[in-house]
Write an enzyme that holds these catalytic residues in place. Structure first.
Site, PDB file in Angstrom:
ATOM      1  N   SER A  57       0.817  -1.223   0.000  1.00 32.05           N
ATOM      2  CA  SER A  57       0.000   0.000   0.000  1.00 32.05           C
ATOM      3  C   SER A  57       0.847   1.268   0.000  1.00 32.05           C
ATOM      4  O   SER A  57       1.731   1.435   0.850  1.00 32.05           O
ATOM      5  CB  SER A  57      -0.881  -0.023   1.262  1.00 32.05           C
ATOM      6  OG  SER A  57      -1.276   1.275   1.617  1.00 32.05           O
ATOM      7  N   GLY A  58       0.538   2.164  -0.929  1.00 34.90           N
ATOM      8  CA  GLY A  58       1.238   3.446  -0.972  1.00 34.90           C
ATOM      9  C   GLY A  58       0.987   4.248   0.298  1.00 34.90           C
ATOM     10  O   GLY A  58       1.905   4.851   0.865  1.00 34.90           O
ATOM     11  N   LEU A  59      -0.270   4.231   0.756  1.00 36.48           N
ATOM     12  CA  LEU A  59      -0.601   4.949   1.992  1.00 36.48           C
ATOM     13  C   LEU A  59       0.210   4.400   3.162  1.00 36.48           C
ATOM     14  O   LEU A  59       0.801   5.143   3.943  1.00 36.48           O
ATOM     15  CB  LEU A  59      -2.109   4.818   2.290  1.00 36.48           C
ATOM     16  CG  LEU A  59      -2.552   5.286   3.675  1.00 36.48           C
ATOM     17  CD1 LEU A  59      -2.335   6.774   3.867  1.00 36.48           C
ATOM     18  CD2 LEU A  59      -4.017   4.933   3.921  1.00 36.48           C
ATOM     19  N   ASP A  69       0.831  10.492   1.999  1.00 35.60           N
ATOM     20  CA  ASP A  69       0.541   9.697   0.795  1.00 35.60           C
ATOM     21  C   ASP A  69       0.208  10.644  -0.358  1.00 35.60           C
ATOM     22  O   ASP A  69      -0.918  10.705  -0.834  1.00 35.60           O
ATOM     23  CB  ASP A  69      -0.634   8.749   1.093  1.00 35.60           C
ATOM     24  CG  ASP A  69      -0.956   7.835  -0.082  1.00 35.60           C
ATOM     25  OD1 ASP A  69      -0.068   7.610  -0.933  1.00 35.60           O
ATOM     26  OD2 ASP A  69      -2.101   7.347  -0.142  1.00 35.60           O
ATOM     27  N   ASP A  97       1.250  -0.926  -5.165  1.00 39.56           N
ATOM     28  CA  ASP A  97       0.534   0.322  -5.431  1.00 39.56           C
ATOM     29  C   ASP A  97       1.540   1.310  -6.037  1.00 39.56           C
ATOM     30  O   ASP A  97       2.410   1.821  -5.346  1.00 39.56           O
ATOM     31  CB  ASP A  97      -0.015   0.841  -4.089  1.00 39.56           C
ATOM     32  CG  ASP A  97      -0.779   2.141  -4.221  1.00 39.56           C
ATOM     33  OD1 ASP A  97      -0.897   2.663  -5.339  1.00 39.56           O
ATOM     34  OD2 ASP A  97      -1.249   2.629  -3.175  1.00 39.56           O
ATOM     35  N   ASP A  99       0.764   4.209  -7.445  1.00 40.03           N
ATOM     36  CA  ASP A  99       0.154   5.546  -7.570  1.00 40.03           C
ATOM     37  C   ASP A  99      -0.100   5.879  -9.053  1.00 40.03           C
ATOM     38  O   ASP A  99      -0.676   5.075  -9.761  1.00 40.03           O
ATOM     39  CB  ASP A  99       1.030   6.599  -6.884  1.00 40.03           C
ATOM     40  CG  ASP A  99       0.920   6.511  -5.362  1.00 40.03           C
ATOM     41  OD1 ASP A  99       0.036   5.784  -4.874  1.00 40.03           O
ATOM     42  OD2 ASP A  99       1.711   7.160  -4.665  1.00 40.03           O
ATOM     43  N   GLU A 126      -3.040   4.264 -10.881  1.00 33.63           N
ATOM     44  CA  GLU A 126      -4.339   4.955 -10.832  1.00 33.63           C
ATOM     45  C   GLU A 126      -4.331   6.141 -11.793  1.00 33.63           C
ATOM     46  O   GLU A 126      -3.265   6.724 -12.073  1.00 33.63           O
ATOM     47  CB  GLU A 126      -4.637   5.404  -9.403  1.00 33.63           C
ATOM     48  CG  GLU A 126      -3.680   6.441  -8.842  1.00 33.63           C
ATOM     49  CD  GLU A 126      -3.795   6.600  -7.321  1.00 33.63           C
ATOM     50  OE1 GLU A 126      -3.687   5.582  -6.602  1.00 33.63           O
ATOM     51  OE2 GLU A 126      -3.978   7.736  -6.863  1.00 33.63           O
ATOM     52  N   LYS A 132      -0.254  12.742  -6.776  1.00 38.61           N
ATOM     53  CA  LYS A 132      -1.608  12.369  -6.325  1.00 38.61           C
ATOM     54  C   LYS A 132      -1.787  12.682  -4.833  1.00 38.61           C
ATOM     55  O   LYS A 132      -0.802  12.913  -4.111  1.00 38.61           O
ATOM     56  CB  LYS A 132      -1.882  10.886  -6.612  1.00 38.61           C
ATOM     57  CG  LYS A 132      -0.955   9.848  -6.013  1.00 38.61           C
ATOM     58  CD  LYS A 132      -0.824   9.709  -4.535  1.00 38.61           C
ATOM     59  CE  LYS A 132      -1.971   9.132  -3.759  1.00 38.61           C
ATOM     60  NZ  LYS A 132      -2.146   7.699  -3.912  1.00 38.61           N
ATOM     61  N   ASN A 134      -3.974  11.050  -1.398  1.00 39.75           N
ATOM     62  CA  ASN A 134      -4.739   9.880  -0.971  1.00 39.75           C
ATOM     63  C   ASN A 134      -6.230  10.106  -1.234  1.00 39.75           C
ATOM     64  O   ASN A 134      -6.759  11.192  -0.991  1.00 39.75           O
ATOM     65  CB  ASN A 134      -4.495   9.600   0.518  1.00 39.75           C
ATOM     66  CG  ASN A 134      -5.243   8.351   0.969  1.00 39.75           C
ATOM     67  OD1 ASN A 134      -6.381   8.415   1.418  1.00 39.75           O
ATOM     68  ND2 ASN A 134      -4.626   7.201   0.803  1.00 39.75           N
ATOM     69  N   SER A 135      -6.873   9.065  -1.712  1.00 40.15           N
ATOM     70  CA  SER A 135      -8.260   9.172  -2.178  1.00 40.15           C
ATOM     71  C   SER A 135      -9.250   9.570  -1.088  1.00 40.15           C
ATOM     72  O   SER A 135     -10.366   9.993  -1.395  1.00 40.15           O
ATOM     73  CB  SER A 135      -8.708   7.835  -2.769  1.00 40.15           C
ATOM     74  OG  SER A 135      -7.793   7.423  -3.741  1.00 40.15           O
ATOM     75  N   ARG A 170      -6.404   1.306 -12.229  1.00 40.35           N
ATOM     76  CA  ARG A 170      -7.354   1.741 -11.193  1.00 40.35           C
ATOM     77  C   ARG A 170      -7.983   3.052 -11.632  1.00 40.35           C
ATOM     78  O   ARG A 170      -7.262   4.005 -11.953  1.00 40.35           O
ATOM     79  CB  ARG A 170      -6.580   1.918  -9.893  1.00 40.35           C
ATOM     80  CG  ARG A 170      -7.243   2.791  -8.841  1.00 40.35           C
ATOM     81  CD  ARG A 170      -6.412   2.720  -7.570  1.00 40.35           C
ATOM     82  NE  ARG A 170      -6.721   3.728  -6.608  1.00 40.35           N
ATOM     83  CZ  ARG A 170      -6.147   3.814  -5.399  1.00 40.35           C
ATOM     84  NH1 ARG A 170      -5.238   2.914  -5.042  1.00 40.35           N
ATOM     85  NH2 ARG A 170      -6.462   4.772  -4.565  1.00 40.35           N
ATOM     86  N   HIS A 201     -12.445   2.237  -7.449  1.00 42.48           N
ATOM     87  CA  HIS A 201     -12.364   2.763  -6.079  1.00 42.48           C
ATOM     88  C   HIS A 201     -13.560   3.659  -5.776  1.00 42.48           C
ATOM     89  O   HIS A 201     -14.006   4.412  -6.639  1.00 42.48           O
ATOM     90  CB  HIS A 201     -11.064   3.551  -5.914  1.00 42.48           C
ATOM     91  CG  HIS A 201     -10.552   3.573  -4.502  1.00 42.48           C
ATOM     92  ND1 HIS A 201     -11.006   2.734  -3.516  1.00 42.48           N
ATOM     93  CD2 HIS A 201      -9.596   4.335  -3.905  1.00 42.48           C
ATOM     94  CE1 HIS A 201     -10.369   2.971  -2.392  1.00 42.48           C
ATOM     95  NE2 HIS A 201      -9.509   3.941  -2.588  1.00 42.48           N
TER      96      HIS A 201
HETATM   97  C1  SPV Z   1      -3.390   2.536  -0.637  1.00 46.49           C
HETATM   98  O1  SPV Z   1      -3.511   1.629   0.180  1.00 46.49           O
HETATM   99  O2  SPV Z   1      -2.409   3.268  -0.699  1.00 46.49           O
HETATM  100  C2  SPV Z   1      -4.462   2.775  -1.592  1.00 46.49           C
HETATM  101  C3  SPV Z   1      -5.790   2.350  -1.252  1.00 46.49           C
HETATM  102  O3  SPV Z   1      -4.230   3.361  -2.619  1.00 46.49           O
HETATM  103  S1  SPV Z   1      -6.570   3.679  -0.489  1.00 46.49           S
HETATM  104  O4  SPV Z   1      -5.707   4.288   0.491  1.00 46.49           O
HETATM  105  O5  SPV Z   1      -7.743   3.015   0.091  1.00 46.49           O
HETATM  106  O6  SPV Z   1      -6.933   4.623  -1.523  1.00 46.49           O
HETATM  107 MG    MG Z   2      -2.398   4.256  -2.660  1.00 46.59          MG
END
Ligand code: SPV
Ligand code: MG
Length: 313
Positions: A57-59, A69, A97, A99, A126, A132, A134-135, A170, A201
């Site tokens: 996971s990027g986050l 993130d 991930d 990004d 994505e 980017k 974080n979503s 994504r 997502h």
């Molecule tokens: C991550 O885990 O870095 C993701 C998923 O991209 S989320 O944080 O849910 O967007």
């Molecule tokens: Mg991510």
């Protein structure tokens, strides 16, 4: 682990590469689970608890690095962390991930190639613009033009060495509050460009958008989700929607976050460690997971064995 598994873990050797393993999970029956991890230890714990695949996971990797993130960590830093996962959990398919791919088609394919080289099973890009965010933070997430992002996917597919290396596209169309038709248009374009799977997502508190998307999806590629905000359904509920893979994206990192914060608070308040002993993992358990015992055996074998045959050549 046997020799075949060991050699397959770097994604370059057959009979079954990690890419193939991930593909089998995504294209096979049912809904597979990818556990979100951020380093070698979290990868090892997830595998020991039975998860068949991992989400780098990027986050979580950014958080573990102590940064945001928002592409603050460089991609080489993150892939170094991914290397700690593939080394600590050999044979486990890791989906990275990536990004936005850190720029254009060229940086994306360089990222994908390096991810493959460090033993990952696949990458996920994505369709937002670099850098980017974080979503789940803020609004106004800007998307890249469809054609530009499709080109990134195609470039990665034409660069991979293992034919089973997985490239996931994504779409963040729903995160950007765009209509469902936009999400579907983008999903189709990315599959056309060669994506092996599609990650849709949503940040709604119910799976309504996901159910709607699945109701209109033609099944041309397996679908992945990360149900972070719509967290009440079970895996069976998602299976009933036809989801191929569920990413439990950040729960290991968030659990570690609370545990670290709580133990710090208590030791500071108590001015001692007497109150936390029962709550922290015994060192014995850590030594067990990381197999200290086999090192002890090797110590005996390699340092106290005068009768070892001399090395030839
Ligand atoms: C991550 O885990 O870095 C993701 C998923 O991209 S989320 O944080 O849910 O967007
Ligand atoms: Mg991510």
């Amino acid at each position: 682990m046997n020799a075949t598994e060991q050699s397959a873990s770097d994604g370059t050797d057959f009979p079954e590469s990690v890419g193939r393993r991930l593909k089998n999970l995504l294209y096979g029956p049912g809904t597979c689970q990818l556990m979100g991890v951020h380093d070698g230890l979290s990868a090892r714990i997830a595998v020991a608890e039975g998860f068949e695949a991992l989400w780098a996971s990027g986050l979580c990797m950014s958080t573990a690095r102590g940064v945001r993130d928002s592409d603050e960590a460089s991609w080489t830093e993150l892939l170094t962390l991914v290397g700690t996962m593939t080394e600590a959990a050999p044979g486990a398919p890791v989906l990275v991930d990536g990004d936005t791919g850190y720029g254009n088609f060229n940086t994306a394919r360089r990222f994908a190639a390096r991810a493959e080289r460090v033993g990952a099973a696949g990458v996920c890009f994505e369709d937002k613009v670099f850098p980017k965010m974080n979503s789940f933070f803020g609004d106004g997430h800007q998307l890249a033009p469809v054609g530009e992002f499709a080109g990134k996917i195609r470039a990665c597919k034409e660069t991979q060495r293992d034919p089973d290396f997985v490239v996931v596209a994504r779409t963040e169309a729903l995160i950007s509050n765009l209509p469902m038709e936009e999400a579907l248009t983008r999903a189709h374009a990315y599959v056309e460009a060669g994506a092996d799977a599609l990650f849709i997502h949503s940040r709604m508190s119910t799976p309504q958008q996901i159910a709607e998307f699945m109701g209109q999806w033609d099944g041309s590629a397996p679908i992945l989700i990360a149900p972070t905000t719509y967290h009440t359904p079970s895996l069976d509920d998602f299976a009933a929607l036809g989801i191929a893979g569920c990413i439990w994206a950040n729960h290991s990192m968030r659990a570690a976050f609370s545990a670290m914060r709580d133990v710090c608070q208590q030791i500071k308040a108590d001015r001692g460690i007497f109150g936390v002993e029962e709550r922290v993992a015994p060192l014995k358990e850590i030594f067990g997971l990381l197999d200290y015992e086999s090192l002890e055996k090797d110590e005996t074998r390699y340092t106290q064995a005068p009768d070892l045959a001399p090395v030839q050549g």
